[in-house]
Design a protein around this motif. Structure first.
Motif, PDB file in Angstrom:
ATOM      1  N   HIS A 119      53.711  27.194  67.769  1.00  0.00           N
ATOM      2  CA  HIS A 119      52.677  27.095  66.734  1.00  0.00           C
ATOM      3  C   HIS A 119      53.097  26.309  65.507  1.00  0.00           C
ATOM      4  O   HIS A 119      52.255  25.885  64.731  1.00  0.00           O
ATOM      5  CB  HIS A 119      52.219  28.485  66.311  1.00  0.00           C
ATOM      6  CG  HIS A 119      51.263  29.089  67.296  1.00  0.00           C
ATOM      7  ND1 HIS A 119      49.904  28.901  67.212  1.00  0.00           N
ATOM      8  CD2 HIS A 119      51.482  29.820  68.406  1.00  0.00           C
ATOM      9  CE1 HIS A 119      49.310  29.514  68.228  1.00  0.00           C
ATOM     10  NE2 HIS A 119      50.250  30.086  68.967  1.00  0.00           N
ATOM     11  N   GLY A 174      46.709  23.354  61.245  1.00  0.00           N
ATOM     12  CA  GLY A 174      45.816  23.649  60.114  1.00  0.00           C
ATOM     13  C   GLY A 174      44.534  24.304  60.594  1.00  0.00           C
ATOM     14  O   GLY A 174      43.440  23.803  60.365  1.00  0.00           O
ATOM     15  N   VAL A 215      55.413  27.568  52.112  1.00  0.00           N
ATOM     16  CA  VAL A 215      54.965  26.301  52.741  1.00  0.00           C
ATOM     17  C   VAL A 215      53.511  25.987  52.433  1.00  0.00           C
ATOM     18  O   VAL A 215      53.077  24.848  52.569  1.00  0.00           O
ATOM     19  CB  VAL A 215      55.111  26.260  54.288  1.00  0.00           C
ATOM     20  CG1 VAL A 215      56.535  26.128  54.733  1.00  0.00           C
ATOM     21  CG2 VAL A 215      54.423  27.398  54.979  1.00  0.00           C
ATOM     22  N   LYS A 216      52.752  26.978  52.019  1.00  0.00           N
ATOM     23  CA  LYS A 216      51.322  26.747  51.738  1.00  0.00           C
ATOM     24  C   LYS A 216      51.079  26.167  50.349  1.00  0.00           C
ATOM     25  O   LYS A 216      49.970  25.762  50.037  1.00  0.00           O
ATOM     26  CB  LYS A 216      50.536  28.059  51.884  1.00  0.00           C
ATOM     27  CG  LYS A 216      50.660  28.692  53.261  1.00  0.00           C
ATOM     28  CD  LYS A 216      50.009  27.851  54.318  1.00  0.00           C
ATOM     29  CE  LYS A 216      50.214  28.447  55.704  1.00  0.00           C
ATOM     30  NZ  LYS A 216      49.663  27.602  56.755  1.00  0.00           N
ATOM     31  N   LEU A 257      53.875  21.837  54.952  1.00  0.00           N
ATOM     32  CA  LEU A 257      54.046  21.680  56.402  1.00  0.00           C
ATOM     33  C   LEU A 257      52.840  22.290  57.063  1.00  0.00           C
ATOM     34  O   LEU A 257      52.359  23.336  56.628  1.00  0.00           O
ATOM     35  CB  LEU A 257      55.209  22.575  56.833  1.00  0.00           C
ATOM     36  CG  LEU A 257      56.589  22.047  57.119  1.00  0.00           C
ATOM     37  CD1 LEU A 257      57.467  23.192  57.571  1.00  0.00           C
ATOM     38  CD2 LEU A 257      56.561  20.962  58.167  1.00  0.00           C
ATOM     39  N   GLU A 258      52.360  21.670  58.106  1.00  0.00           N
ATOM     40  CA  GLU A 258      51.216  22.269  58.815  1.00  0.00           C
ATOM     41  C   GLU A 258      51.172  21.609  60.190  1.00  0.00           C
ATOM     42  O   GLU A 258      50.885  20.417  60.292  1.00  0.00           O
ATOM     43  CB  GLU A 258      49.935  21.997  58.021  1.00  0.00           C
ATOM     44  CG  GLU A 258      48.815  22.973  58.194  1.00  0.00           C
ATOM     45  CD  GLU A 258      49.113  24.375  57.681  1.00  0.00           C
ATOM     46  OE1 GLU A 258      49.283  25.270  58.529  1.00  0.00           O
ATOM     47  OE2 GLU A 258      49.178  24.588  56.461  1.00  0.00           O
ATOM     48  N   THR A 274      55.944  26.937  62.639  1.00  0.00           N
ATOM     49  CA  THR A 274      57.154  27.375  61.936  1.00  0.00           C
ATOM     50  C   THR A 274      58.174  27.970  62.910  1.00  0.00           C
ATOM     51  O   THR A 274      59.355  28.027  62.587  1.00  0.00           O
ATOM     52  CB  THR A 274      56.808  28.400  60.834  1.00  0.00           C
ATOM     53  OG1 THR A 274      55.977  29.422  61.385  1.00  0.00           O
ATOM     54  CG2 THR A 274      56.092  27.740  59.671  1.00  0.00           C
ATOM     55  N   ASN A 278      48.496  32.608  54.328  1.00  0.00           N
ATOM     56  CA  ASN A 278      49.355  33.795  54.205  1.00  0.00           C
ATOM     57  C   ASN A 278      50.224  33.701  52.944  1.00  0.00           C
ATOM     58  O   ASN A 278      51.210  34.428  52.830  1.00  0.00           O
ATOM     59  CB  ASN A 278      50.211  33.950  55.462  1.00  0.00           C
ATOM     60  CG  ASN A 278      50.829  32.629  55.874  1.00  0.00           C
ATOM     61  OD1 ASN A 278      51.123  31.788  55.017  1.00  0.00           O
ATOM     62  ND2 ASN A 278      51.038  32.431  57.152  1.00  0.00           N
TER      63      ASN A 278
HETATM   64  O1  GMT Z   1      53.073  29.543  58.762  1.00  0.00           O
HETATM   65  C1  GMT Z   1      51.904  29.659  59.076  1.00  0.00           C
HETATM   66  O2  GMT Z   1      50.975  29.003  58.634  1.00  0.00           O
HETATM   67  C2  GMT Z   1      51.559  30.654  60.090  1.00  0.00           C
HETATM   68  C3  GMT Z   1      51.762  30.033  61.391  1.00  0.00           C
HETATM   69  C4  GMT Z   1      51.712  31.069  62.438  1.00  0.00           C
HETATM   70  O3  GMT Z   1      52.352  30.816  63.418  1.00  0.00           O
HETATM   71  O4  GMT Z   1      51.156  32.129  62.305  1.00  0.00           O
HETATM   72  O5  GMT Z   1      50.792  28.965  61.516  1.00  0.00           O
HETATM   73  C5  GMT Z   1      51.085  27.913  62.399  1.00  0.00           C
HETATM   74  O6  GMT Z   1      50.197  28.124  63.491  1.00  0.00           O
HETATM   75  C6  GMT Z   1      48.812  27.887  63.224  1.00  0.00           C
HETATM   76  C7  GMT Z   1      48.006  28.213  64.468  1.00  0.00           C
HETATM   77  O7  GMT Z   1      48.386  27.470  65.568  1.00  0.00           O
HETATM   78  C8  GMT Z   1      48.628  26.430  62.772  1.00  0.00           C
HETATM   79  O8  GMT Z   1      47.265  26.166  62.522  1.00  0.00           O
HETATM   80  C9  GMT Z   1      49.437  26.207  61.501  1.00  0.00           C
HETATM   81  O9  GMT Z   1      49.345  24.833  61.155  1.00  0.00           O
HETATM   82  C10 GMT Z   1      50.905  26.560  61.729  1.00  0.00           C
HETATM   83  N1  GMT Z   1      51.583  26.563  60.424  1.00  0.00           N
HETATM   84  C11 GMT Z   1      52.537  25.691  60.104  1.00  0.00           C
HETATM   85  O10 GMT Z   1      52.914  24.795  60.849  1.00  0.00           O
HETATM   86  C12 GMT Z   1      53.111  25.850  58.742  1.00  0.00           C
END
Ligand code: GMT
Length: 373
Positions: free
Chosen positions: A120, A277, A202-203, A273-274, A122, A198
């Motif tokens: 996903h 999104g 990183v947000k 970072l995303e 992180t 959350n």
């Molecule tokens: O860090 C987060 O935003 C949470 C994280 C998670 O694993 O719960 O989000 C990641 O997964 C989401 C669903 O697939 C993605 O939409 C987010 O972009 C991703 N976050 C990051 O890469 C920071």
């Protein structure tokens, strides 16, 4: 199929994707078993073909850290045997993938239980990179019978970071475009901005407050901050310091965001970072154009200038300018809101993405290793 799904049940994109996936699969006739330490958010009770199995983690004075991964593996085996599961699908590599591998090995003398890991973000870009977790993350990915990534960008990062040979299938995140719908007529009144996350560093939630300050110098607006997490207090303090308290509302964690999005005019996603999104996609399905940062997998979702705007990380002035443009130019807002909805419907609707998961499950199931035939 009978599918076991494991995820973090708390607020966070990976848990939301896993839960929505389970709901969609059940809706399409599959039997879905969630295996986790708590009922995943957004999972209501009494839905046909959905089951929830709690993982109980006993503590013992000797354990400074209760071994959740082991309790999870045991529970996975129990559920797989009692309900004759075909496959396990785990979301977020650490530690779910290792628990699934253990479960597979515990069942090996009886039958083959394949598992798929969905990466996903992180779990690769932050946690996976941590020295303590790097080798086990790499190992868990290498041992997965199938690996999916929620964006091309995350797939590239995973190959770059772990130098693995396994195929990684990109299956983008999705949204149910029937549940997430624009409002026919947004109420008149003050323009509404929204941020949802959350509240982890990183947000960059503080950027939202600074953007609001710049926007207010030019046009009236109110900011709704949805979610909770480590930076919530800092965001509150900054708002107080800048005298913005009456211009924003902290709404805390919300279960039914599909009821909140449609009233909003712009979504702020200033992340560092995303990998995808998801929040932006949910907003777009409701006709809310996002002003986001040009990072990771976000450009796979948002085409800057068409269905939202992308600006550099930390460039508060550029992001605020885009928000002001959207709030003050009705025609532009309308055009972008429609384009955002169109992107969600045409490229990321669950009806198009869920069959990709089903096809991948079948592919993995057909690939029975010789030793297990
Ligand atoms: O860090 C987060 O935003 C949470 C994280 C998670 O694993 O719960 O989000 C990641 O997964 C989401 C669903 O697939 C993605 O939409 C987010 O972009 C991703 N976050 C990051 O890469 C920071």
């Amino acid at each position: 199929m009978k599918i076991g799904i494991t995820c973090y049940p708390t607020y966070g994109g990976s848990g939301i994707v896993a839960t929505e996936l389970g709901l969609e699969l059940a809706n399409r006739g599959h039997e879905v078993h969630f295996i986790s330490y708590a009922n995943p958010i957004r999972l209501d009770h009494g839905i046909p073909r959905i089951h929830y199995h709690e993982v109980e983690v006993s503590t013992y004075p000797l354990f400074q850290y209760p071994p959740y991964c082991l309790a999870l593996a045991s529970r996975m085996v129990e559920v797989a045997e009692n309900y004759d599961l075909d496959i396990l699908h785990v979301h977020y590599a650490i530690p779910h993938s290792i628990a699934a591998l253990l479960a597979q090995q515990m069942m090996a003398s009886r039958r083959w239980l394949p598992f798929i890991t969905t990466l996903h973000g992180t779990d690769i870009t932050l946690v996976g990179l941590d020295r303590s977790y790097f080798p086990i993350t790499k190992f868990s990915i290498e041992k997965s019978n199938g690996i999916t990534s929620i964006s091309e960008d995350l797939r590239r990062d995973t190959y770059g970071i772990f130098a693995i040979d396994n195929e990684i299938r990109v299956i983008h995140n999705f949204v149910n475009v029937e549940t997430y719908q624009p409002m026919a007529n947004r109420p008149n009144g003050k323009k509404k901005l929204m941020h949802i996350s959350n509240f982890r560093p990183v947000k960059r939630v503080l950027d939202c407050i600074r953007i609001l300050e710049l926007v207010l110098r030019r046009t009236p607006a109110h900011l709704y901050m949805v979610g909770d997490g480590p930076d919530r207090q800092a965001a509150r303090s900054l708002a107080r310091q800048l005298g913005l308290e009456s211009h924003l509302t902290f709404m805390g964690k919300q279960d039914h965001v599909e009821r909140i999005f449609p009233e909003m005019h712009v979504l702020l996603m200033p992340s560092e970072l995303e990998s995808f999104g998801l929040a932006a996609l949910e907003g777009m399905a409701c006709g809310v154009p996002p002003v986001a940062t040009c990072v990771g997998g976000v450009p796979e979702l948002i085409t800057s200038g068409v269905d939202g705007f992308l600006e550099p990380v930390g460039d508060i002035a550029a992001q605020a300018d885009r928000v002001i443009q959207l709030l003050t130019d009705e025609e532009l807002h309308q055009k972008m809101a429609e384009a955002a909805r169109r992107t969600a419907v045409e490229r990321f609707a669950s009806s198009a993405i869920i069959p990709q998961y089903e096809a991948y499950y079948r592919e993995v199931l057909e690939n029975v290793p010789a030793a297990s035939r």
